[in-house]
Motif scaffolding. Structure first.
Motif, PDB file in Angstrom:
ATOM      1  N   VAL A   1       3.870 -41.141   4.162  1.00 52.97           N
ATOM      2  CA  VAL A   1       3.144 -40.158   4.839  1.00 52.97           C
ATOM      3  C   VAL A   1       3.739 -39.253   5.542  1.00 52.97           C
ATOM      4  O   VAL A   1       3.111 -38.151   5.476  1.00 52.97           O
ATOM      5  CB  VAL A   1       2.816 -41.432   6.322  1.00 52.97           C
ATOM      6  CG1 VAL A   1       2.016 -40.401   7.288  1.00 52.97           C
ATOM      7  CG2 VAL A   1       2.122 -42.512   5.994  1.00 52.97           C
ATOM      8  N   LYS A   2       4.916 -39.187   5.638  1.00 54.32           N
ATOM      9  CA  LYS A   2       5.820 -37.979   6.205  1.00 54.32           C
ATOM     10  C   LYS A   2       7.174 -38.107   5.470  1.00 54.32           C
ATOM     11  O   LYS A   2       7.811 -39.058   5.633  1.00 54.32           O
ATOM     12  CB  LYS A   2       5.847 -37.963   7.560  1.00 54.32           C
ATOM     13  CG  LYS A   2       5.745 -36.508   8.199  1.00 54.32           C
ATOM     14  CD  LYS A   2       5.903 -36.546   9.819  1.00 54.32           C
ATOM     15  CE  LYS A   2       7.201 -36.676  10.238  1.00 54.32           C
ATOM     16  NZ  LYS A   2       7.223 -36.943  11.577  1.00 54.32           N
ATOM     17  N   ALA A   3       7.708 -36.935   4.975  1.00 51.61           N
ATOM     18  CA  ALA A   3       9.121 -36.995   4.558  1.00 51.61           C
ATOM     19  C   ALA A   3       9.824 -35.627   5.363  1.00 51.61           C
ATOM     20  O   ALA A   3       9.093 -34.659   5.430  1.00 51.61           O
ATOM     21  CB  ALA A   3       9.122 -36.668   3.059  1.00 51.61           C
ATOM     22  N   LYS A   4      10.951 -35.897   5.891  1.00 51.40           N
ATOM     23  CA  LYS A   4      11.809 -35.224   6.446  1.00 51.40           C
ATOM     24  C   LYS A   4      13.218 -35.100   5.856  1.00 51.40           C
ATOM     25  O   LYS A   4      13.907 -35.839   6.012  1.00 51.40           O
ATOM     26  CB  LYS A   4      11.935 -35.551   7.943  1.00 51.40           C
ATOM     27  CG  LYS A   4      12.307 -34.426   8.586  1.00 51.40           C
ATOM     28  CD  LYS A   4      12.546 -34.835  10.167  1.00 51.40           C
ATOM     29  CE  LYS A   4      13.238 -33.679  10.968  1.00 51.40           C
ATOM     30  NZ  LYS A   4      13.378 -34.217  12.325  1.00 51.40           N
ATOM     31  N   PRO A   5      13.413 -34.050   4.959  1.00 53.80           N
ATOM     32  CA  PRO A   5      14.901 -33.854   4.441  1.00 53.80           C
ATOM     33  C   PRO A   5      15.891 -33.924   5.624  1.00 53.80           C
ATOM     34  O   PRO A   5      15.582 -32.782   6.546  1.00 53.80           O
ATOM     35  CB  PRO A   5      14.595 -32.812   3.529  1.00 53.80           C
ATOM     36  CG  PRO A   5      13.453 -32.258   3.664  1.00 53.80           C
ATOM     37  CD  PRO A   5      12.610 -33.118   4.752  1.00 53.80           C
ATOM     38  N   VAL A   6      16.985 -34.460   5.610  1.00 53.38           N
ATOM     39  CA  VAL A   6      17.989 -34.057   6.553  1.00 53.38           C
ATOM     40  C   VAL A   6      19.322 -33.679   5.672  1.00 53.38           C
ATOM     41  O   VAL A   6      19.786 -34.386   4.878  1.00 53.38           O
ATOM     42  CB  VAL A   6      18.588 -35.273   7.502  1.00 53.38           C
ATOM     43  CG1 VAL A   6      19.407 -35.019   8.329  1.00 53.38           C
ATOM     44  CG2 VAL A   6      17.134 -35.802   7.936  1.00 53.38           C
ATOM     45  N   VAL A   7      19.788 -32.575   5.997  1.00 48.37           N
ATOM     46  CA  VAL A   7      20.778 -31.841   5.214  1.00 48.37           C
ATOM     47  C   VAL A   7      22.201 -31.678   5.929  1.00 48.37           C
ATOM     48  O   VAL A   7      22.032 -31.944   7.270  1.00 48.37           O
ATOM     49  CB  VAL A   7      20.404 -30.656   4.474  1.00 48.37           C
ATOM     50  CG1 VAL A   7      19.352 -30.822   3.720  1.00 48.37           C
ATOM     51  CG2 VAL A   7      20.183 -29.644   5.499  1.00 48.37           C
ATOM     52  N   GLY A   8      23.228 -31.249   5.326  1.00 50.20           N
ATOM     53  CA  GLY A   8      24.244 -31.148   6.241  1.00 50.20           C
ATOM     54  C   GLY A   8      25.599 -32.137   5.828  1.00 50.20           C
ATOM     55  O   GLY A   8      26.568 -31.861   6.538  1.00 50.20           O
ATOM     56  N   TYR A   9      25.116 -32.914   5.037  1.00 54.22           N
ATOM     57  CA  TYR A   9      26.270 -33.835   4.916  1.00 54.22           C
ATOM     58  C   TYR A   9      27.643 -33.432   3.965  1.00 54.22           C
ATOM     59  O   TYR A   9      28.626 -34.168   4.132  1.00 54.22           O
ATOM     60  CB  TYR A   9      25.839 -35.222   4.324  1.00 54.22           C
ATOM     61  CG  TYR A   9      25.144 -35.906   5.230  1.00 54.22           C
ATOM     62  CD1 TYR A   9      25.437 -36.743   6.293  1.00 54.22           C
ATOM     63  CD2 TYR A   9      23.414 -35.843   5.335  1.00 54.22           C
ATOM     64  CE1 TYR A   9      24.517 -37.534   7.099  1.00 54.22           C
ATOM     65  CE2 TYR A   9      22.904 -36.272   6.296  1.00 54.22           C
ATOM     66  CZ  TYR A   9      23.105 -37.250   7.017  1.00 54.22           C
ATOM     67  OH  TYR A   9      22.626 -37.977   8.148  1.00 54.22           O
ATOM     68  N   SER A  10      27.399 -32.456   3.331  1.00 54.94           N
ATOM     69  CA  SER A  10      28.892 -31.895   2.588  1.00 54.94           C
ATOM     70  C   SER A  10      29.003 -30.512   2.915  1.00 54.94           C
ATOM     71  O   SER A  10      29.009 -29.750   2.108  1.00 54.94           O
ATOM     72  CB  SER A  10      28.683 -32.157   1.246  1.00 54.94           C
ATOM     73  OG  SER A  10      27.320 -31.476   0.627  1.00 54.94           O
ATOM     74  N   HIS A  11      28.786 -30.063   4.372  1.00 53.40           N
ATOM     75  CA  HIS A  11      29.056 -28.901   4.627  1.00 53.40           C
ATOM     76  C   HIS A  11      30.529 -28.438   4.427  1.00 53.40           C
ATOM     77  O   HIS A  11      31.352 -29.153   5.180  1.00 53.40           O
ATOM     78  CB  HIS A  11      28.562 -28.787   6.185  1.00 53.40           C
ATOM     79  CG  HIS A  11      28.744 -27.249   6.399  1.00 53.40           C
ATOM     80  ND1 HIS A  11      28.123 -26.337   5.952  1.00 53.40           N
ATOM     81  CD2 HIS A  11      29.309 -26.728   7.649  1.00 53.40           C
ATOM     82  CE1 HIS A  11      28.182 -25.100   6.784  1.00 53.40           C
ATOM     83  NE2 HIS A  11      29.095 -25.444   7.403  1.00 53.40           N
ATOM     84  N   ARG A  12      30.860 -27.410   3.944  1.00 55.51           N
ATOM     85  CA  ARG A  12      32.322 -26.983   3.754  1.00 55.51           C
ATOM     86  C   ARG A  12      32.642 -25.799   4.134  1.00 55.51           C
ATOM     87  O   ARG A  12      33.582 -25.266   4.065  1.00 55.51           O
ATOM     88  CB  ARG A  12      32.635 -27.069   2.267  1.00 55.51           C
ATOM     89  CG  ARG A  12      32.783 -28.516   1.971  1.00 55.51           C
ATOM     90  CD  ARG A  12      32.424 -28.712   0.279  1.00 55.51           C
ATOM     91  NE  ARG A  12      31.086 -27.779   0.188  1.00 55.51           N
ATOM     92  CZ  ARG A  12      30.606 -27.606  -1.038  1.00 55.51           C
ATOM     93  NH1 ARG A  12      31.624 -27.721  -2.044  1.00 55.51           N
ATOM     94  NH2 ARG A  12      29.509 -27.175  -1.311  1.00 55.51           N
ATOM     95  N   ALA A  13      31.724 -24.918   5.069  1.00 55.64           N
ATOM     96  CA  ALA A  13      31.830 -23.780   5.638  1.00 55.64           C
ATOM     97  C   ALA A  13      32.358 -22.585   4.628  1.00 55.64           C
ATOM     98  O   ALA A  13      33.457 -21.959   4.998  1.00 55.64           O
ATOM     99  CB  ALA A  13      32.996 -23.769   6.537  1.00 55.64           C
TER     100      ALA A  13
ATOM    101  N   GLU B   1       6.052 -31.114   2.356  1.00 55.16           N
ATOM    102  CA  GLU B   1       4.698 -30.536   2.167  1.00 55.16           C
ATOM    103  C   GLU B   1       4.286 -31.657   0.613  1.00 55.16           C
ATOM    104  O   GLU B   1       3.278 -32.163   0.469  1.00 55.16           O
ATOM    105  CB  GLU B   1       4.386 -29.293   2.147  1.00 55.16           C
ATOM    106  CG  GLU B   1       2.679 -29.083   2.284  1.00 55.16           C
ATOM    107  CD  GLU B   1       2.473 -27.565   2.186  1.00 55.16           C
ATOM    108  OE1 GLU B   1       3.194 -26.794   2.691  1.00 55.16           O
ATOM    109  OE2 GLU B   1       1.514 -27.283   1.665  1.00 55.16           O
ATOM    110  N   ALA B   2       5.247 -31.179  -0.220  1.00 53.36           N
ATOM    111  CA  ALA B   2       4.927 -31.782  -1.762  1.00 53.36           C
ATOM    112  C   ALA B   2       4.940 -33.339  -1.605  1.00 53.36           C
ATOM    113  O   ALA B   2       4.170 -33.732  -2.514  1.00 53.36           O
ATOM    114  CB  ALA B   2       5.756 -31.202  -2.790  1.00 53.36           C
ATOM    115  N   LEU B   3       5.590 -34.181  -0.943  1.00 56.06           N
ATOM    116  CA  LEU B   3       5.884 -35.313  -0.655  1.00 56.06           C
ATOM    117  C   LEU B   3       4.914 -36.258  -0.115  1.00 56.06           C
ATOM    118  O   LEU B   3       4.659 -37.367  -0.349  1.00 56.06           O
ATOM    119  CB  LEU B   3       7.324 -35.791  -0.245  1.00 56.06           C
ATOM    120  CG  LEU B   3       8.571 -35.404  -1.105  1.00 56.06           C
ATOM    121  CD1 LEU B   3       9.669 -35.759  -0.208  1.00 56.06           C
ATOM    122  CD2 LEU B   3       8.521 -36.021  -2.451  1.00 56.06           C
ATOM    123  N   ALA B   4       4.277 -35.646   1.073  1.00 57.21           N
ATOM    124  CA  ALA B   4       3.381 -36.165   1.594  1.00 57.21           C
ATOM    125  C   ALA B   4       2.182 -36.751   0.857  1.00 57.21           C
ATOM    126  O   ALA B   4       1.649 -35.994  -0.037  1.00 57.21           O
ATOM    127  CB  ALA B   4       2.759 -35.265   2.606  1.00 57.21           C
ATOM    128  N   GLY B   5       1.947 -37.949   0.929  1.00 56.30           N
ATOM    129  CA  GLY B   5       0.859 -38.536   0.210  1.00 56.30           C
ATOM    130  C   GLY B   5       1.004 -39.012  -1.003  1.00 56.30           C
ATOM    131  O   GLY B   5       0.237 -39.587  -1.865  1.00 56.30           O
TER     132      GLY B   5
END
Ligand code: SF4
Ligand code: SF4
Lengths: 343, 240, 378
Positions: free
Chosen positions: C46-58, C352-356
């Motif tokens: 129905v809805k997809a939300k990517p969460v990023v930031g797990y390999s942030h190395r500055a 947007e591409a993943l919904a549905g």
């Protein structure tokens, strides 16, 4: 030899435990070999070597793996449905052993002779679905649940073409009949008796794969789906559901599912040999040996398929079953029935 | 394409796939040609440019490195993994490094230190089988040279002394010539003077100590370096 | 994108049928550490939300704390799959700012190295994409091919993945005849293998069913999210930095920019395969035309001071438009170095591409846009 053995067993109180022990031992060795073979075949297809270190040709690698699994901690996650969670591996494990006992390895080497062997094999196959669903539901894990739901839908759907394709063979057997070797008189063959199916092929020198090629293909594809083998491995689709219904299992419980999966493979391929490839029928070599050789060939093809194709999507799997497999198998059954009736 | 056509063509594409995987299977199973390298049994052939922890080059002529402790490498290293100290050594003109510590666990193998070194005495080593129980991977780069250092300093002193004497002699000769020339022509004398001044400024160009001559040109340094495993036969698998 | 506290999986819509599934960051096919918060209805997203930031190395902050030369090894670690392109791209950016001449030979070597790296990146994508779809064998075949590229590049760069091959004004090591011969042999090999992949994978009915009309990114959508690279070209936009703003000698080479209009997963698949072919063409021309000469200028300054001002330079990485926005303050340490990485924008089109779509498609679609998580997090 086998006669004396079965005689001995018939007379003894220990018959059941001994037989069960024998089957267990044989199946364990079989699973170890199959896992090894799977790894080797996949390696060869992928231009690798596969296990080479433990034992000659790495033959003992899976034994080592099994020992490792046995010695692992059995983790029961909190919040699981404990009875279901604990029971599921056992329930997956038990029926496959029972199904093997029904197989006619040769004319006389049949552990349990039953007039309705075919039905029993399918019935035992049905229990495995319950086990998978219990595992998925009891694990209290969304991936496991998704895997379990997929598995139930898939198994129930694919049982239909599986049985329909087997039914067309039953029709043929019933129509053909055969001479019992001892009596020399023509008896009405019972198409549901596994050894009768083989004997019919044996006598007419005609494997049913030639009589029923479409049924054979349908059977093979449905068998892949029944055993959750790729490209129908969506209940445990690794890239989607991590490990599907057995995500939460570890150690020995996990290896029981593993055991069930590989023994299931053996059962469906043995059944394929009985139905389509003339069972123990073959020149020179003794019957049981032929039986196993053929079964392993079928298993090889299953592995070959697994390491070639990508996975189907769940809805496509269903579409394929209901729109291609079931219509085709019904058509095939009707055509067979028509031909049988006319002849 | 009708229903049956679709089913058939789909089935055909599956068979094509199976034919391909079987041909690969046959290549490995019957042809015994796998593409993998059975690592501990077979050793990989290291590329000439292979990069591992940096090390000091042992020049053949002098038998030791040529680090002058200028700290150019320490300054440029983006990972701050080089720590070195050193300086003037009694008896010789050159500075020498005393301590050179490199923390391989930090090194990013960028090669900036090698580029920065004015005496080109750094290169990549070829160690690739490294393992350990902790992250302390400090390498003492001068360790292998320490024993020889005193001897080298002595030798270098002798060489330098000789060079100094030769230079003196030459300078004297030049002086004499200059005087002779001076007597001849005033303009030419000026030129000679300039030359002499040049020699005085850069004594090395006239009498280079062997250490500096031994420098391999940078571009072919890696080519000269021995690849330790070059002779070990590797997987003969011709990758098809 | 990320909040200070990562959003937790919360019960979905509330009508009891929608539940949420927290996919990743530890998941077999989340390409490293992508985390997708999915609201599912059965198997449907129905809805997809990517969460990023797990390999942030500055990396961007590191650039502000070291001089231009010292940032070199960082570049190939931003996107480790097209490390060469990033590394050389950064060199080209600094060269352009400082007006450093690059010798003709170095230009050609760079083009060869870049394109080899692009092929290896696409091959890896090919393999992992198939892995996402459950096909394990093509993955190993493509890795076998890729291994050959890594060996070839290893021969001159000394590294297999995180190259530090470029220097301002050239490259660190010259290529020899052996390198060129091996590259030529590889081109022949990969062309043959592409035929095999076509039969084994692209024509396979299962793969076609899984890919055709799945995860369609329309032209408008692609443009509005700033999708670039093969994913953009699969949506019908002809945009390739190598063509749009030629850099590093690409104007000398004759190659096509493949474009498809479907915008679905299959189109993205075909675009990448034809890009491998185009890269082969470029390499072929470069090998033919490679001139003799030096690979580095004779005299190089010790410090590369960036004059005061703002600069932007972009290259086409294997994933799209990789841009570097550099602010100089007259010292050799940039005041600011902002990286515009293609995967980030490409991923932003995902909700947007993943919904549905179906759960299994989610994996295929995220796989098809070829995200490299460390590049997103930097
Ligand atoms: S190679 Fe790079 S990181 Fe390693 S020591 Fe040299 S300058 Fe430092
Ligand atoms: S740059 Fe070279 S000479 Fe200078 S300290 Fe480093 S190794 Fe020694």
């Amino acid at each position: 030899m086998p006669e004396t053995l079965s005689q001995l067993l018939d007379d003894s109180v220990l018959a059941m435990p001994i037989a069960a022990g024998l089957i267990m031992g044989a199946l364990t060795i079989n699973v170890l070999m199959l896992v090894w073979a799977e790894r080797k075949v996949s390696a060869w297809i992928q231009r690798r070597m596969g296990p080479t270190e433990v034992g000659p040709f790495g033959l003992l690698q899976t034994l080592a793996d099994m020992l490792k699994l046995i010695s692992k901690q059995l983790i029961t996650p909190s919040n699981v449905d404990k009875p279901l969670f604990h029971l599921a591996p056992l329930l997956a494990f038990a029926p496959v052993i029972a199904a093997v006992a029904l197989m006619p390895f040769s004319k006389s080497l049949i552990l349990v002779q039953n007039d309705f062997g075919l039905l029993f094999v399918f019935a035992f196959g049905g229990i495995a679905v319950i086990a998978i669903f219990m595992a998925g539901w009891g694990s209290n894990n969304k991936y496991a649940l998704l895997g379990a739901i997929r598995s139930v839908a898939q198994s129930i759907s694919y049982e239909i073409p599986l049985i329909l394709s087997a039914l067309s063979v039953v029709l043929v057997v019933n129509a053909m009949g055969f001479t019992l070797a001892s009596g020399g008189s023509i008896v009405v063959a019972n198409g549901l008796d596994l050894s009768h199916i083989v004997m019919a092929q044996d006598q007419h020198g005609l494997w049913f794969v030639l009589v029923q090629p479409i049924a054979a293909i349908i059977y093979f594809i449905s068998a892949l789906a029944e055993t959750n083998r790729a490209p129908f491995d969506i209940p445990e689709a690794e890239s989607e559901l991590v490990a599907g219904f057995h995500t939460e299992y570890s150690g020995m419980r996990f290896s029981m599912f593993f055991f069930a999966e590989y023994t299931n493979m053996l059962i469906v391929s043995m059944l394929a040999v009985v139905l389509f490839f003339g069972g123990w029928d073959g020149p020179v070599l003794p019957g049981p040996l032929w039986f196993f050789l053929k079964s392993y060939m079928v298993i090889f093809v299953m592995m070959w398929v697994r390491w070639t194709f990508p996975r189907l999507r769940f809805d496509q799997l269903m579409t394929f079953c209901w729109k291609v497999m079931i219509p085709l198998s019904i058509l095939n059954l009707l055509a067979t029935a028509f031909v049988v009736a006319v002849l | 394409m009708g229903y049956f056509g679709k089913v058939l063509s789909g089935f055909g594409s599956l068979l094509t796939g199976m034919r391909i995987t079987f041909s690969q299977f046959a290549k490995t199973f019957f042809g015994r040609k796998n593409v993998t390298l059975q690592y501990p049994k077979e050793q990989p052939k290291l590329a000439p440019a292979f990069r591992s922890a940096i090390k000091l080059i042992r020049f053949e002529e002098t038998g030791t490195h040529d680090c002058v402790a200028c700290k150019a490498c320490e300054r440029i290293c983006p990972s701050y993994c080089i720590k070195l100290s050193g300086g003037k050594v009694e008896g010789i003109k050159k500075k020498r490094v005393a301590e050179f510590e490199m923390d391989f666990s930090l090194c990013s193998l960028c090669g900036l230190c090698i580029d920065a070194c004015p005496t080109d005495t750094l290169e990549y080593s070829k160690v690739y089988e490294e393992a350990g129980y902790n992250r302390d991977w400090r390498v003492d780069l001068v360790a292998e040279f320490r024993e020889y250092e005193a001897e080298f300093v002595e030798k270098q002193r002798v060489i330098e002394e000789k060079a100094a004497t030769a230079k003196k002699a030459k300078a004297e000769a030049a002086k004499k010539a200059k005087e002779a020339k001076k007597a001849k022509e005033a303009e030419k004398a000026k030129e000679a003077e300039a030359e002499a001044a040049d020699t005085a400024e850069k004594p090395d160009t006239a009498e280079k100590p062997p250490a500096l001559e031994a420098k391999p040109a940078k571009a072919d340094a890696p080519a000269k370096a021995e690849v330790p495993t070059a002779e070990v036969p590797t997987a003969e698998a011709p990758k098809s | 994108m990320t909040n200070a506290v990562p959003p937790e999986a919360t019960p979905g819509g509330g009508d009891g049928e929608v539940y949420s599934l927290n996919m990743g960051p530890q998941h077999p096919s989340m390409h490293g550490v992508l985390r997708l918060l999915l609201d599912l209805k059965g198997e449907e997203v129905v809805k997809a939300k990517p969460v990023v930031g797990y390999s942030h190395r500055a990396h961007e902050k590191m650039a502000e704390n070291r001089n231009t030369l010292q940032f070199l090894p960082n570049t190939s670690r931003i996107d480790y799959l097209s490390g060469m392109i990033y590394n050389l791209g950064y060199c080209q950016a600094i060269e352009k700012i400082l007006g450093i001449e690059v010798s003709e030979r170095a230009v050609y070597i760079r083009v060869i190295a870049n394109e080899l790296n692009r092929i290896s990146s696409h091959l890896l994508w090919f393999g992992t994409f198939l892995l996402d779809l459950g096909g394990i064998t093509p993955f190993l075949y493509s890795f076998d091919d890729r291994e050959e590229i890594l060996d070839i590049l290893d021969q001159v760069t000394g590294s297999r993945l995180t190259y530090c091959y470029g220097r301002f004004g050239g490259v660190t090591m010259d290529v020899d005849e052996d390198f060129l011969a091996r590259t030529t042999a590889f081109l022949a090999r990969i062309r043959e293998r592409l035929g095999m992949y076509d039969d084994l994978v692209a024509k396979n009915v299962i793969l076609r069913e899984r890919c055709i009309n799945v995860g369609v990114i329309s032209t408008e959508m692609a443009k509005s999210y700033g999708v670039t690279g093969p994913s953009l070209r699969a949506s019908g936009v002809v945009y390739d930095v190598r063509r749009a703003e030629p850099y590093g000698g690409y104007e000398k080479f004759d190659f096509d920019v493949p474009v498809l209009h479907e915008g679905d997963t299959m189109a993205r698949f075909h675009i990448r395969i034809s890009e491998i072919e185009e890269s082969c063409k470029i390499i072929e021309q470069a090998i033919k035309g490679i001139p003799e000469g030096a690979i580095l200028p004779k005299k190089m300054p010790k410090r590369f001071k960036i004059p005061e001002g703002e600069y932007y330079f972009a290259v086409e990485s294997a994933r799209g438009h990789f841009g570097m926005y550099i602010v100089g303050d007259g010292t050799d340490v940039p005041a600011k170095l902002k990286l515009r990485t293609p995967s980030f924008s490409n991923l932003s089109a995902m909700p947007e591409a993943l919904a549905g779509t179906m759960l299994a498609d989610t994996i295929a679609i995220v796989g098809s846009i070829d995200v490299v998580m460390p590049e997103i997090d930097r």
